[in-house]
Scaffold this motif. Structure first.
Motif, PDB file in Angstrom:
ATOM      1  N   UNK A  13     -84.247  21.748 -66.151  1.00  9.57           N
ATOM      2  CA  UNK A  13     -83.659  22.945 -64.984  1.00  9.57           C
ATOM      3  C   UNK A  13     -84.777  23.475 -64.445  1.00  9.57           C
ATOM      4  N   UNK A  14     -85.997  23.616 -65.054  1.00  8.66           N
ATOM      5  CA  UNK A  14     -87.168  24.287 -64.283  1.00  8.66           C
ATOM      6  C   UNK A  14     -87.744  23.142 -63.253  1.00  8.66           C
ATOM      7  N   UNK A  15     -87.739  22.041 -63.591  1.00 15.65           N
ATOM      8  CA  UNK A  15     -88.410  20.949 -62.597  1.00 15.65           C
ATOM      9  C   UNK A  15     -87.179  21.026 -61.466  1.00 15.65           C
ATOM     10  N   UNK A  30     -82.658  18.250 -50.887  1.00 17.83           N
ATOM     11  CA  UNK A  30     -82.690  18.478 -52.246  1.00 17.83           C
ATOM     12  C   UNK A  30     -81.984  17.203 -53.176  1.00 17.83           C
ATOM     13  N   UNK A  31     -82.696  17.068 -54.278  1.00 26.27           N
ATOM     14  CA  UNK A  31     -82.119  16.065 -54.976  1.00 26.27           C
ATOM     15  C   UNK A  31     -81.167  16.526 -56.226  1.00 26.27           C
ATOM     16  N   UNK A  32     -80.272  15.637 -56.831  1.00 26.98           N
ATOM     17  CA  UNK A  32     -79.620  16.124 -57.873  1.00 26.98           C
ATOM     18  C   UNK A  32     -80.478  15.943 -59.104  1.00 26.98           C
ATOM     19  N   UNK A  33     -79.980  16.686 -60.189  1.00 20.68           N
ATOM     20  CA  UNK A  33     -80.714  16.795 -61.512  1.00 20.68           C
ATOM     21  C   UNK A  33     -80.757  15.363 -62.119  1.00 20.68           C
ATOM     22  N   UNK A  34     -79.721  14.581 -61.742  1.00 15.13           N
ATOM     23  CA  UNK A  34     -79.938  13.151 -62.427  1.00 15.13           C
ATOM     24  C   UNK A  34     -80.875  12.420 -61.901  1.00 15.13           C
ATOM     25  N   UNK A  35     -81.242  12.555 -60.522  1.00 15.24           N
ATOM     26  CA  UNK A  35     -82.283  11.778 -59.738  1.00 15.24           C
ATOM     27  C   UNK A  35     -83.655  12.310 -60.140  1.00 15.24           C
ATOM     28  N   UNK A  36     -83.792  13.734 -60.556  1.00 15.76           N
ATOM     29  CA  UNK A  36     -84.858  14.246 -60.815  1.00 15.76           C
ATOM     30  C   UNK A  36     -85.212  13.938 -62.283  1.00 15.76           C
ATOM     31  N   UNK A  37     -84.217  13.830 -62.978  1.00 17.37           N
ATOM     32  CA  UNK A  37     -84.592  13.290 -64.439  1.00 17.37           C
ATOM     33  C   UNK A  37     -85.157  11.989 -64.560  1.00 17.37           C
ATOM     34  N   UNK A  38     -85.059  10.916 -63.738  1.00 21.85           N
ATOM     35  CA  UNK A  38     -85.634   9.833 -63.676  1.00 21.85           C
ATOM     36  C   UNK A  38     -87.144   9.721 -63.441  1.00 21.85           C
ATOM     37  N   UNK A 185     -85.890  12.370 -71.909  1.00 22.09           N
ATOM     38  CA  UNK A 185     -85.776  11.731 -70.460  1.00 22.09           C
ATOM     39  C   UNK A 185     -86.031  10.317 -70.381  1.00 22.09           C
ATOM     40  N   UNK A 186     -87.130   9.619 -70.811  1.00 18.17           N
ATOM     41  CA  UNK A 186     -87.591   8.163 -70.961  1.00 18.17           C
ATOM     42  C   UNK A 186     -87.162   7.637 -69.333  1.00 18.17           C
ATOM     43  N   UNK A 187     -87.187   8.345 -68.203  1.00 18.70           N
ATOM     44  CA  UNK A 187     -87.504   7.568 -66.983  1.00 18.70           C
ATOM     45  C   UNK A 187     -85.939   7.228 -66.634  1.00 18.70           C
ATOM     46  N   UNK A 188     -84.752   7.535 -67.434  1.00 13.27           N
ATOM     47  CA  UNK A 188     -83.466   7.130 -67.075  1.00 13.27           C
ATOM     48  C   UNK A 188     -83.186   5.856 -67.719  1.00 13.27           C
ATOM     49  N   UNK A 189     -84.229   5.448 -68.825  1.00 19.35           N
ATOM     50  CA  UNK A 189     -83.810   3.933 -69.498  1.00 19.35           C
ATOM     51  C   UNK A 189     -83.405   4.399 -70.808  1.00 19.35           C
ATOM     52  N   UNK A 190     -82.598   3.390 -71.420  1.00 19.57           N
ATOM     53  CA  UNK A 190     -82.324   3.786 -72.909  1.00 19.57           C
ATOM     54  C   UNK A 190     -83.800   3.610 -73.753  1.00 19.57           C
ATOM     55  N   UNK A 191     -83.671   4.876 -74.629  1.00 17.78           N
ATOM     56  CA  UNK A 191     -85.181   4.796 -75.320  1.00 17.78           C
ATOM     57  C   UNK A 191     -85.257   4.052 -76.528  1.00 17.78           C
ATOM     58  N   UNK A 192     -84.071   3.354 -77.059  1.00 18.87           N
ATOM     59  CA  UNK A 192     -84.116   2.625 -77.993  1.00 18.87           C
ATOM     60  C   UNK A 192     -84.563   1.350 -77.655  1.00 18.87           C
ATOM     61  N   UNK A 193     -84.718   1.050 -76.491  1.00 19.37           N
ATOM     62  CA  UNK A 193     -85.350  -0.183 -75.859  1.00 19.37           C
ATOM     63  C   UNK A 193     -86.601  -0.392 -75.863  1.00 19.37           C
TER      64      UNK A 193
END
Length: 210
Positions: A13-15, A30-38, A185-193
């Protein structure tokens, strides 16, 4: 060694708020939160450059964007952020065992310290290192190696706890064991990978480890 954004504190949210202000001042969409998260995780400079590229802005506007971003982030730092469940319990459990802790983040130190203070975590750490404390940032191993030196420990006996491939890659290169949280976050990728030594759903799980 513990990462900050996405590991201890949900700062998306801060980002988003800081980037919204920056882009609005620059007359950019502006970008969506989902875009920023990656884009989160490789340092604020990388974040700003990635955002400019995503919205199609001239890369020559980076200095303008960076100045504006810092102004807006300082104004909102911690306002839209929250601790992840189990963070306080996990850190307290490690402290009770006498373990030395360092917060190691790619976030600029000037933003990291006030955030930790605001969320009541500053007293948990012997050291706090930001992305501007070293010549290179994670996933380079240099920050981890320098942090081990500050803690007086060997890399092979110093655990890195993070939320992304950045932390894991840095730990592998430094010769440190690494655990990743399954949120973050992990750049939008599954962390278990990601190649890591284990995964935890909450830092509170550390309290049960013997």
């Amino acid at each position: 060694m513990v990462d900050l954004d996405g590991t201890l504190v949900d700062t998306l949210g801060d980002f988003v708020a800081a980037l919204d202000g920056m882009l609005d001042d620059m007359g950019l969409p502006q970008l969506t939160p989902a875009e920023v998260e990656t884009m989160v995780g490789k340092g604020s400079e990388h974040l700003v450059r990635s955002v400019l590229q995503r919205v199609g802005a001239d890369a020559a506007r980076y200095d303008e964007a960076w100045t504006l971003y810092q102004q807006h982030y300082q104004a909102v730092n911690g306002r839209h952020a929250r601790l992840y469940d189990g963070v306080a319990e996990g850190l307290q459990a490690l402290r009770r065992r006498g373990m030395r802790l360092a917060c190691l983040t790619n976030k600029p130190r000037a933003f990291a310290l006030p955030l930790l203070e605001a969320k009541g975590l500053a007293g948990c750490f012997d050291h706090v290192f930001g992305g501007d404390d070293f010549d290179r940032k994670k996933p380079d191993p240099l920050p981890l190696l320098r942090t081990c030196e500050a803690l007086g420990t060997q890399p092979s006996r110093t655990l890195m706890i993070g939320d992304s491939s950045n932390d894991a890659q840095a730990a592998r290169a430094a010769g440190c064991p690494v655990l990743l949280v399954t949120y973050g976050y992990n750049h939008g990728q599954p962390v278990r990978g990601v190649d890591a030594d284990g995964f935890i759903d909450t830092l509170a799980e550390l309290a049960a480890v013997r």
